[in-house]
Structures are given as C-alpha cells and as structure tokens.
Design an enzyme around this catalytic site. Structure first.
Site, short mmCIF file in Angstrom:
data_model
loop_
_atom_site.label_atom_id
_atom_site.label_comp_id
_atom_site.label_asym_id
_atom_site.label_seq_id
_atom_site.Cartn_x
_atom_site.Cartn_y
_atom_site.Cartn_z
N LYS A 121 0.71 -1.39 0.09
CA LYS A 121 -0.19 0.28 0.08
C LYS A 121 0.85 0.90 0.19
CE LYS A 121 -4.71 -1.71 0.43
NZ LYS A 121 -5.83 -0.80 -0.37
N SER A 178 1.23 -9.76 -0.56
CA SER A 178 0.89 -8.25 -0.54
C SER A 178 1.41 -7.51 0.38
CB SER A 178 -0.82 -7.33 -0.95
OG SER A 178 -1.07 -8.90 0.13
#
Lengths: 318, 318
Positions: A49, A301
């Site tokens: 992110k 991720s």
C-alpha cells in the site's frame, strides 16, 4: 497506463523499499516448478500500500498538499497514507472505526496522523469523512479506485519482472483490485505471454463473480480471515481494468489460506498476513494447474498480522 | 585461510542460497545508523550450517564418500549434514539424543539420514559415535572445529561484504565459534578496518570469558534460550582464530534476546531463532556503542524455532 507505471517506478525509486524476491527449494521440489515470491511484507509499513499512496500523494498540487489529505481505512492503507503524509510534510487525517485493532491505531498515530474515530454501529464512514473534507478542504486519498494508486501498486510486479525474466504466470491477491489491476497492466507491458491470475478467498469472491459474469457483484461483510480482501466489491476504475488485463480469477478456502500462512512462517521463515498468502494458498491447494518447469511469480502483499492471529495459526500447525 | 574461504565461495556457488541482505528503516532511525542483516535464516535447512557442511563434505576423498559420514547433533548441524549427504549421494548417519525435538528428528530423517538415538541419561554421544565410526569406517563431520567447516561458514560474511561495502562493524553470534571465526577472517581479508564483534548470551559466556582471560573456559549445560550457543566451549581450532581475528566479545541477557526475536518477527516480518537474534539483541540493548552514520553488518544465523517457542515469544509481546 503503462507509461504511468514507468513514471511511478522513477517516482518511487528513492522512497520505496526494493523488496527482495525469495524462493523455497522445498516448495519448488513439491510443485515441480520455480516459484518467485515478491516480498511486499518487507515494504515500508509492511505492505504494498505504501507504493500507491506515495505515487498518488506525491503528485498532488502544492495547494492540495498545503490543505492536507484524508483517508478512511482500518488497515494498511491508513498506515501508508499516514507515513507518506509524514514523509512529505502534509497534514493527514485518518478516519478509523472504533473497533480498529489497537496496534493499527497506535501505528497510524505514530506516523503523526490525526485519527478521527467513528462508531461503526451508528455512523457511516463516508459521511464522517465527507463532512471533514468539506470543512477543511482535504483531498481524499482513495484506497484503490484511483489511477495513480493503481500505477503505484503496479511497480511491485514491474520490479519482479525486471528481476526474474520469463515468468509464465503471475499470481496476485485481489481485494479492491488496485494491486491486481496494476500488476496485470505492468505484466502485459513487460511480458505479454505471462498469464495473470487474481486470487480471492472463496468467502469473499465478489471479484471472481464480477469477472465471470461481467457485472459488478458486491458481497457485504465477507467472512474471511484475509482482512485485506474484505472490500465489498471492485471499483469503477479497477473492474474494467481487471476485465481487460487479467486472464483468470481463482478462489481458495480459509483452510488453504491458513496452511499457506503456516508454510510461509515455518518453512520460508517469513511473516505473511492472510491476504498476502493467497498466492501460495492457490498453489498448495492445486487450484492452479502447473506445468513442469513453469516460472511462477507470486505477489506477497503484506505482513501485518496481529500477534494473536499469528499465535492462533501456530497453534493450529501443531 | 583467506584463500580457503575464496575457494569455498566458488565451491558453494551453485549449491547454497545467496541469502538476501535486509534493512529496517524503523531500526535505522531508532539507532541512528545503517544496519544490514545477512539473512541465513533463508539458507538451505534454515541456517548457515549448510555452508560449512557442504564445503567440508564435498572435499572428502572418493573413498571417504563411499564409506559414509557421521555427525552428532540435535540441531541445525544434523540437518545440514543430512541434506548435504543426500545431495551428494553419501550414506549419512546422525547420532541424536532421545530428547531431541520431534520436528528436528523428522526433518533429519526426511533428508534420508539414518538416525541413531542414544539415551542422554545413560550414554555418552562421543562413545556411541566412536563405536559406529570404528565399525563402519565413517568420517566424522565436526560441527565447528574443522578448517573446511569454518571456511564454509565464512562465506556468509564474504557475501555480505561483497553486497555492502564500507561496513564499520560486523556482529556475529558465537556458539562453538565456527561462524564467528570464519566471518572474522573473511572480514579482515576483505575490509580490514571493519571491527568484528562476537555476541553471546550472558548465560553462556564461555567464549567471552575465554577471549578475555586467554584461557579456554567451559560452561557445562548453559541455561539459555539461544540453543545454538549451548556448546560448552570454543574448540581447539576456533579459539586461537577468534583470539587472532575477533576484536571484541559482548554478552546479552535472555530478555534482550527475546525482545530481538520479537522485533525481527513483528517489525521486520522475519522468523529468526533465538541464537540468530543475538546481533540485534546487542544493538537494541545498547551493549555496543554506535557512532552516528555507522554501517553495521549483522549475521542472522538461522530461523529454526519450534512453533511452541514462537508462541511463547508472541505471548510475551502482548
């Protein structure tokens, strides 16, 4: 869009971590293929992110930067926006639910963001956020449905292809679709023969349903351990990009996800959050047919998992 | 000896993992220095021991290889010898105590080694091993007191210096001293200005005492969570090498070690066994004075930690 990704690569050059690519000989032997994990659990704030948030926020106008930014999130996006705000000296407000994990609340405050708490029972976060935005003129940083955010996330796959040439498949987890759509566009730009497969929990398979039916499907409050994929649906921007650039969507069970987190932890010695382990879950559960000698890239991720969840998973492994 | 290390680098080229070097921006900010972790927890069998075992065993004569090899160990050395035996097609026997963790017993058998169990209460492992050696003519692979083993372990530091130039300090954990002495020799050969510091648990500080007094000190059954450093003393080969090439020895408390394992796990997202976390423990506990802008290399020796120990450490972090 591919040009935007290349600009993002340059923009992130001295700010994001060039995360390592890891392999496991045990796993490669088990699967009869070469698996390359792009470890975004080693990214700043512990998840990919950061890439999207930095790429988006650093492109705001001077005026926008001076007014400040706002985001609503109880997860990795909150921390990413807070850190980028701090790095670039921008006043940052994060709207978080009153049931957010203390550890994430503390981390977000630790990056210097102002945190506004709302009551999940009686208030709607979009309303709260809208009111604050209106009052102070803050710019909203969307978690996934924004081209600059998508181009930022894409740089994870870009770096992987640069490091490992000739990948035959690329697997990426799918929540709101920012990471998956970005990685798909980067992949088709650098290595068009590489098949891109999005992975979702079966309990939160809105994107798989949307992909297969061509209609945007929503699943409110999906019940999955993979908290990063609990978004109710793809976005207006990410859905058509996924339809255009992604080759297939596959789902995995909660048991598959837990097994993958355990394998990452005990065999590969890395901490991966449940959403981050979706790629390995798909491989271990044979949800994806693998030809021998394939070279498969997997995007991990993130690694932000609560110690209590980690304890649960370890207890289940014994 | 430095020449032997360079040969070991070539010998290990296509067999050992080139383990990554990781950094943590949070840690660098906390300490005001640049810290580079050489991650041998990502090495084959999850620890640096593969390097020494491979370098030693691959240099045996054809006759020795045909007769077979033997080792006694309940830890990482057992698994390293078993794996190398399998890779090179050599009959391998490992002598293990009847209280060895099941997981390590299973791993050693999994690599195809024959495991001989002895009763720690009534039998002495050297006697058992000696009898089997005599009967079958096996070659004993020593865990640390052997030049080929030391040259193999040294390649971890060699690779780190190749990747990161200008290190001002190198920290390595010390058990029997194979890793520490090898890393010290490699360091003085490649970057003579770099200070080499060995780290031991205060509860198992035999090497520190030996280093400071010039006399080989033994501590029977040291009580430390860092199981890789429970060897009773340095060896005849490693002690003089450590006296010659190591600049200082420092100790850390059990609490320091636990804190370092937790930091590796929850902040850096990597699984490190207690012995492997000694370097970070010394840095976090300020056992080592750090000048600003120093570049410090830290060898993480391994990541083989029982799930139950990992659960304990996570519970202590809450």
């Amino acid at each position: 869009m591919f040009e935007q990704i290349k600009s993002a690569v340059t923009r992130l050059e001295s700010y994001a971590n060039k995360t390592p690519v890891l392999s496991s000989s045990t796993l490669n032997k088990m699967l009869g293929a070469e698996i390359y994990f792009k470890c975004e659990n080693f990214q700043k704030i512990g998840a990919f992110k950061f890439r999207g948030a930095f790429n988006c926020i650093s492109q705001l106008t001077e005026q926008e930067k001076q007014r400040g930014i706002i985001a609503f999130s109880s997860g990795n996006h909150a921390q990413a926006v807070a850190l980028v705000g701090k790095m670039l000296g921008i006043k940052t407000t994060i709207v978080m639910p009153n049931n957010a994990p203390k550890i994430k609340l503390a981390a977000t405050k630790g990056y210097g963001a102002e945190v506004v708490i709302y009551d999940v029972q009686t208030e709607i976060r979009e309303d709260i956020t809208g009111k604050i935005q209106e009052k102070y003129g803050y710019t909203l940083i969307a978690p996934f449905d924004n081209y600059h955010v998508i181009a930022g996330q894409a740089t994870a796959a870009y770096e992987l292809h640069q490091k490992v040439s000739g990948l035959t498949k690329l697997l990426a987890p799918c929540g709101g679709g920012g990471l998956l759509s970005g990685c798909a566009i980067a992949t088709k730009g650098l290595n068009p023969d590489c098949e891109v497969i999005g992975i979702e929990p079966a309990n939160a398979d809105d994107a798989t349903q949307s992909f297969n039916t061509g209609k945007l499907v929503s699943i409110p409050n999906p019940n999955t351990i993979a908290d990063g994929t609990r978004t109710t649906s793809l976005g207006k921007v990410t859905f058509p990009l996924i339809q255009e650039y992604v080759d297939a969507m596959k789902t995995v069970s909660e048991e598959d996800i837990i097994q993958a987190v355990q394998f990452h932890l005990l065999r590969m010695k890395i901490v991966v959050e449940p959403s981050g382990a979706l790629g390995l879950a798909a491989l271990l559960s044979k949800s994806i047919a693998i030809n021998s000698k394939e070279k498969i890239g997997v995007i991990i991720s993130g690694g932000n998992i609560d110690p209590s969840t980690l304890i649960q998973m370890l207890e289940m492994s014994q």
